[in-house]
Design a protein around this motif. Structure first.
Motif, short mmCIF file in Angstrom:
data_model
loop_
_atom_site.label_atom_id
_atom_site.label_comp_id
_atom_site.label_asym_id
_atom_site.label_seq_id
_atom_site.Cartn_x
_atom_site.Cartn_y
_atom_site.Cartn_z
N LEU A 15 0.65 -1.07 -0.06
CA LEU A 15 -0.40 0.24 0.21
C LEU A 15 1.11 1.25 -0.25
CD1 LEU A 15 -3.27 -0.64 2.47
CD2 LEU A 15 -3.16 -0.24 -0.02
N ALA A 16 1.86 1.28 0.07
CA ALA A 16 2.53 2.22 0.85
C ALA A 16 3.42 2.59 -0.55
CB ALA A 16 3.47 1.82 3.02
N LEU A 17 3.85 1.30 -1.24
CA LEU A 17 4.65 1.66 -2.22
C LEU A 17 3.52 2.28 -3.78
CD1 LEU A 17 7.30 0.32 -3.49
CD2 LEU A 17 5.84 -1.15 -4.65
N GLY A 18 2.81 1.50 -3.44
CA GLY A 18 1.36 2.36 -4.32
C GLY A 18 1.20 3.69 -3.97
N LEU A 19 0.65 3.91 -3.00
CA LEU A 19 0.75 4.71 -2.40
C LEU A 19 1.71 6.31 -3.37
CD1 LEU A 19 -1.20 7.26 -1.48
CD2 LEU A 19 -0.85 6.62 0.73
N THR A 20 2.96 5.47 -2.57
CA THR A 20 4.26 6.73 -2.82
C THR A 20 4.03 7.50 -4.44
OG1 THR A 20 5.59 5.71 -0.63
CG2 THR A 20 6.97 6.87 -3.23
N TRP A 21 4.76 5.85 -5.40
CA TRP A 21 4.27 6.05 -6.94
C TRP A 21 2.86 6.79 -7.15
CZ3 TRP A 21 8.39 4.48 -10.46
CH2 TRP A 21 9.68 4.41 -9.02
N LEU A 22 1.87 6.77 -7.27
CA LEU A 22 0.45 6.92 -7.16
C LEU A 22 1.01 9.00 -7.68
CD1 LEU A 22 -1.24 5.45 -8.53
CD2 LEU A 22 -2.48 5.44 -6.70
N LEU A 23 1.55 9.25 -6.17
CA LEU A 23 1.14 10.53 -6.06
C LEU A 23 3.00 11.40 -6.58
CD1 LEU A 23 0.28 10.67 -2.35
CD2 LEU A 23 -0.57 11.55 -3.87
N ALA A 24 4.34 10.22 -6.26
CA ALA A 24 5.22 10.72 -6.94
C ALA A 24 5.26 11.02 -8.36
CB ALA A 24 6.01 9.96 -6.40
N LEU A 25 4.67 9.93 -9.09
CA LEU A 25 5.07 10.28 -10.47
C LEU A 25 4.39 11.33 -11.11
CD1 LEU A 25 6.71 8.25 -11.86
CD2 LEU A 25 4.65 6.60 -12.48
N PRO A 26 3.37 11.18 -10.95
CA PRO A 26 2.61 12.72 -11.53
C PRO A 26 3.19 13.76 -10.83
CG PRO A 26 0.99 11.74 -10.78
CD PRO A 26 2.64 10.64 -10.49
N CYS A 27 3.17 14.23 -10.05
CA CYS A 27 4.20 15.01 -9.62
C CYS A 27 5.58 15.82 -10.07
CB CYS A 27 3.88 14.94 -8.05
SG CYS A 27 2.69 15.33 -6.69
N GLY A 28 6.16 14.78 -10.29
CA GLY A 28 7.58 14.49 -10.57
C GLY A 28 7.36 14.77 -12.00
N VAL A 29 6.59 13.63 -12.94
CA VAL A 29 6.30 14.58 -14.10
C VAL A 29 5.73 16.30 -14.68
CG1 VAL A 29 5.05 14.04 -16.14
CG2 VAL A 29 5.82 12.26 -15.12
N TRP A 30 4.98 16.45 -13.54
CA TRP A 30 4.61 17.85 -13.40
C TRP A 30 5.51 19.41 -12.79
CZ3 TRP A 30 0.09 19.28 -15.81
CH2 TRP A 30 -0.12 20.76 -15.93
N CYS A 31 6.27 18.67 -11.69
CA CYS A 31 7.14 19.23 -12.07
C CYS A 31 8.67 19.86 -12.61
CB CYS A 31 8.51 19.34 -10.66
SG CYS A 31 6.69 19.36 -8.99
N ALA A 32 8.58 18.47 -13.21
CA ALA A 32 10.08 18.56 -14.77
C ALA A 32 9.65 19.47 -15.17
CB ALA A 32 10.09 16.74 -14.89
N ALA A 33 8.51 19.25 -15.73
CA ALA A 33 7.63 20.24 -16.81
C ALA A 33 7.50 22.01 -17.02
CB ALA A 33 6.42 19.73 -17.41
N TYR A 34 7.40 21.85 -15.90
CA TYR A 34 7.46 23.26 -14.91
C TYR A 34 8.28 23.81 -13.82
CZ TYR A 34 3.10 22.67 -17.99
OH TYR A 34 2.45 22.78 -19.47
N ARG A 35 9.16 23.50 -14.41
CA ARG A 35 10.45 23.69 -13.68
C ARG A 35 10.24 25.13 -12.76
NH1 ARG A 35 15.40 20.15 -13.06
NH2 ARG A 35 14.01 18.61 -13.75
N GLY A 36 10.48 25.39 -11.56
CA GLY A 36 10.40 26.73 -11.07
C GLY A 36 9.20 26.87 -10.73
N GLY A 37 8.25 26.51 -11.45
CA GLY A 37 6.76 26.63 -10.52
C GLY A 37 6.58 26.72 -9.43
N TRP A 38 5.15 27.48 -8.86
CA TRP A 38 5.23 26.91 -7.24
C TRP A 38 4.73 25.77 -6.85
CZ3 TRP A 38 0.62 24.48 -5.40
CH2 TRP A 38 0.22 24.18 -6.42
N LEU A 39 4.49 24.65 -7.43
CA LEU A 39 4.87 23.09 -7.29
C LEU A 39 5.51 22.95 -7.17
CD1 LEU A 39 1.72 20.83 -6.51
CD2 LEU A 39 2.60 20.00 -8.52
N ASP A 40 6.55 23.13 -7.71
CA ASP A 40 8.08 22.76 -8.14
C ASP A 40 8.57 23.05 -7.04
OD1 ASP A 40 10.41 21.12 -9.52
OD2 ASP A 40 11.00 23.49 -9.73
N ARG A 41 8.40 24.19 -6.82
CA ARG A 41 9.30 24.79 -5.01
C ARG A 41 8.77 24.23 -4.72
NH1 ARG A 41 9.08 30.83 -7.07
NH2 ARG A 41 6.87 30.42 -7.28
#
Lengths: 224, 268, 302
Positions: free
Chosen positions: C104-130
């Motif tokens: 469950l922890a593994l699933g939750l981690t990846w479910l959150l970290a993957l989209p967040c990581g993708v989004w922050c890579a695309a909008y580097r320096g944006g508020w979510l990234d910071r």
């Protein structure tokens, strides 16, 4: 003949206050192939990329770019996105490297087609195959399933041209697509491009630092 | 980043001068002041045995930081040695060390640490525990720096300048000193900045679980261990303060090591 | 296929090596389960000797290792000396709870970290990234023990009611601890893929940014992330041990701790083996996924 594209007083300023273009004008008629000549650093790529507004965020574009009666500089981003690939297509500098390494060819062509013509999955597949057959009459089925690393450089270029032209654009922008090729491959590519342009009747803007290349694919050349 | 570095330095300084900044020795019991809330006399309160929590925190920093530092240096040294030998020697030596490395990297290290902890007697004095911890962490932690060093040695060995030096007749020792060691040091520094807090954390965790320093020895782990039960927290909220302090310390460690890794990436 | 078979063989060899290593460690440790009884004057020496013979402790180490291996093969994993029942029965329920917690922890981690990581890579320096970048930087070295204790404290002070013994808080703590590294790796891997030429090409073809990101860039960035998947499971397996004890989740962690304190060799060995097996399975699955995710590995040019 009415001009398809009219560029006047074009001035582009990059975020660092660098202006490679100041007051450029260019006119392209429907079905015409125009070559833009200039040494490296003259702003050829900038000129080409300012038409579909594919410049880095924060770049200022001033002047007028009229395409088919529309002022492109006034269009919202969503309208520009509908235009890109559908009306104004762009061939990158190294076409053979422009494919996604982890998706099969079929999917990559389908991705472009479905943005502009939403349709059911089976219809989409058929449409993709129909376009692939135009460029690969003998082995379209193999190419469709292949991944980029399984194709030769020449085959990858053909796939990219097929992808770029799959939505039948009326203006094609080519940014020195052959500069990385050896002379034989270059000739093959240019032949394909000229032939396609003549068959479809689309307009073409081809930029290069090589006058011989421009004379081969275009009917009129201007200098930058 | 600068603030974090200053904060960490301050913590180390406090630990070094623990005797001067505390009013009472960590083990001294003020029986009439057991469970006293923070005040002028006891800045962080006292525990159930009437010991000054502030003194235990500062003295505990000594043991915890020292074991983290020593274990980090030990594992880095082992890694440098084994990784360097594997990379330089090649052949069957390299294959064996690499196998062993993979084995250690594939193990869930917390389980291994606990199982290996069983190797040592449970109730022992602080010095034995300290040595045991060091040996355990060093023995388990060598694989990561070894892989790092081996990779660097392999790539340096193939570099033009090194091949040229070889051509001039440079010996193994010269290559090691002039080419390989200077390349590996920054990588090892980055490794240490990540590993030291990890080893400090390992001490805290082991002692919390009752497998490290016992309550009579002031260490961060035994300090945190005393708040394992819930009623302690309901009755004496200040017993949780050391955890907050530790969280800040580890946060600072993370920021510093991230900054180090970033400068190293840019330097390349 | 032969690639996967070879990996399977390697995994088995590693497991045997781990078992021998763990067995040797336990063997070298001073004292055994009967130690306390031997020094207890109330138990006659003859009784202790009989127990020793019963548990086979009087046999040489190599014989006992052989017995233990046979017992593992029969699915019993030896007999717990503290409980007097086969270890397999002892860990059956607890293993399920630990696996549930970890997955469950593994699933939750990846479910959150993957989209967040993708989004922050695309909008580097944006508020979510910071926000996330800063948070991940601070939390990178935060030990799971402290996070667990902080949650206990916070819940107490904020009056959220009991946190111990529930799966929700334990999963949240584990996911919070493993989020930073997955997030950072995703961001850097996607950041590298974003510089590949096909991204500009697709933009010029009229695809939307979101479509490019999730349908094209993400698959192209998966290769390094798949190796991270097995690594992050290894981390979670280790961390779950601590979190289980801290937040009183009745899994393998508590059992292992008790067994170590009691010198219950069979249980310690079983716990280590189970954890090592979990990791090997995770690595195998990771290799399998890599095979699926990257056509360059799946189909080599003829």
């Amino acid at each position: 003949m009415a001009a398809l594209l009219q560029i006047a007083n074009l001035r582009v300023t990059y975020p660092g206050a660098v202006s490679p273009l100041a007051g450029v004008a260019l006119e392209v008629a429907a079905g015409e192939a125009v070559g833009v000549f200039g040494p490296s650093g003259a702003g050829k790529s900038t000129l080409l990329r300012s038409i579909p507004r594919l410049l880095p965020a924060g770049t200022r574009i001033e002047g007028t770019i009229r395409f088919d009666g529309m002022e492109l500089l006034d269009q919202p981003e969503s309208a520009m996105r509908r235009l890109r690939g559908r009306r104004v297509a762009y061939i990158p500098q190294a076409p053979a490297e422009a494919l996604n390494p982890v998706l099969p060819v079929e999917t990559q062509v389908a991705e472009v087609l479905r943005v502009h013509f939403p349709m059911a999955r089976t219809a989409l597949r058929a449409a993709v195959m129909e376009r692939l057959v135009r460029y690969f009459p003998e082995n379209a089925a193999r190419i469709a399933r292949a991944y980029p690393h399984e194709l030769s450089g020449g085959e990858r270029q053909r796939v990219v041209i097929c992808q770029v032209l799959c939505a039948s654009p009326s203006l094609l922008l080519a940014d020195e697509p052959t500069s990385a090729l050896d002379s034989v491959a270059q000739l093959d590519f240019l032949r394909l491009l000229r032939q396609t342009q003549e068959q479809t009747g689309m307009s073409l803007i081809f930029v290069s630092h090589d006058r011989a290349v421009l004379r081969f694919v275009t009917t009129r050349q201007v200098s930058l | 980043m600068k603030a974090c570095l200053v904060f960490l330095l301050a913590i180390h300084l406090l630990a070094a001068m623990a005797g001067f900044v505390t009013a009472y020795p960590p083990a001294e019991q003020h029986r009439e002041n057991a469970w006293e809330a923070p005040g002028a006399r006891f800045p962080l309160g006292t525990d159930g045995l009437g010991r000054d929590q502030w003194s235990r925190l500062v003295h505990g920093a000594r043991i915890s930081l020292c074991s983290g530092l020593a274990a980090g240096v030990l594992s880095a040294g082992l890694g440098l040695l084994l990784g360097g030998v594997a990379g330089l020697a090649g052949g069957w030596v390299d294959r064996m060390v690499t196998r062993l490395m993979e084995l250690f990297l594939a193990l869930p290290w917390m389980y291994l640490l606990l199982a290996a902890r069983a190797f040592f007697p449970l109730e022992t004095d602080a010095r034995v525990v300290f040595t045991a911890l060091l040996l355990l962490l060093g023995a388990i932690g060598w694989a990561r720096p070894a892989r790092l060093v081996r990779g660097i040695v392999m790539s340096v060995k193939e570099r033009e300048s090194v091949l040229a030096a070889r051509g001039f007749g440079a010996g193994q020792w010269y290559l090691l000193r002039r080419h390989i060691v200077p390349e590996t040091l920054p990588a090892l520094a980055t490794y240490l900045s990540l590993a030291i807090p990890q080893y400090v954390a390992a001490e805290v965790t082991l002692s919390f679980l009752g497998l490290g320093f016992s309550g009579s020895t002031p260490s961060w782990g035994s300090l945190v261990g005393s708040m394992g039960s819930l009623d302690v927290l309901t009755d004496a909220w200040w017993m949780g303060l050391p955890v907050v302090v530790l969280a800040v310390v580890f946060g600072c460690y993370s920021i510093v090591s991230s900054a180090l890794a970033e400068t190293q990436r840019q330097g390349r | 296929m032969t690639f996967l078979l070879r990996r399977l063989g390697g995994a088995l060899v590693q497991l045997v090596a781990v078992s021998a290593l763990a067995f040797a460690l336990m063997e070298l440790a001073p004292g055994d389960y009967l130690e306390d009884m031997r020094v207890n004057p109330q138990i006659p020496a003859a009784t202790v000797a009989r127990w020793r013979a019963e548990f086979g402790l009087d046999q040489p180490a190599i014989v006992r290792y052989g017995r233990w291996v046979r017992s593992v093969a029969s699915g019993e994993f030896g007999v717990s000396m503290a409980y007097g029942i086969p270890v397999s029965e002892l860990i059956a329920g607890r293993l399920g709870r630990t696996v549930a917690l970890s997955l469950l922890a593994l699933g939750l981690t990846w479910l959150l970290a993957l989209p967040c990581g993708v989004w922050c890579a695309a909008y580097r320096g944006g508020w979510l990234d910071r926000l996330l970048g800063g948070g991940a930087t601070v939390a990178l070295a935060l030990p799971e023990l402290l996070v667990g204790l902080l949650v206990l404290q916070g819940a107490l002070w904020a009056g959220w009611g009991p946190v111990s013994g529930r799966i929700g808080p334990a999963v949240a703590v584990l996911a919070a601890v493993s989020f930073p590294s997955v997030f950072r790796h995703t961001r850097s891997s996607v950041g590298q893929s974003l510089r590949l030429p096909f991204v500009d090409h697709l933009r010029a073809a009229g695809l939307s940014e979101t479509r490019i990101l999730f349908r094209h860039v993400l698959p192209a960035s998966l290769n390094p992330l798949v190796s991270l998947l097995s690594l992050s499971l290894a981390g979670i397996t280790s961390a779950s041990l601590v979190v289980e004890v801290t937040l009183s989740w009745p899994g393998m962690g508590q059992l292992l701790l008790e067994a170590i304190l009691a010198r219950d060799v069979a249980v310690v060995l079983a716990a280590v083996m189970v954890a090592a097996t979990l990791l090997q399975v995770a690595n195998l699955i990771g290799d399998g996924l890599l095979y699926l995710a990257d056509p360059r590995i799946r189909r080599r040019p003829a």
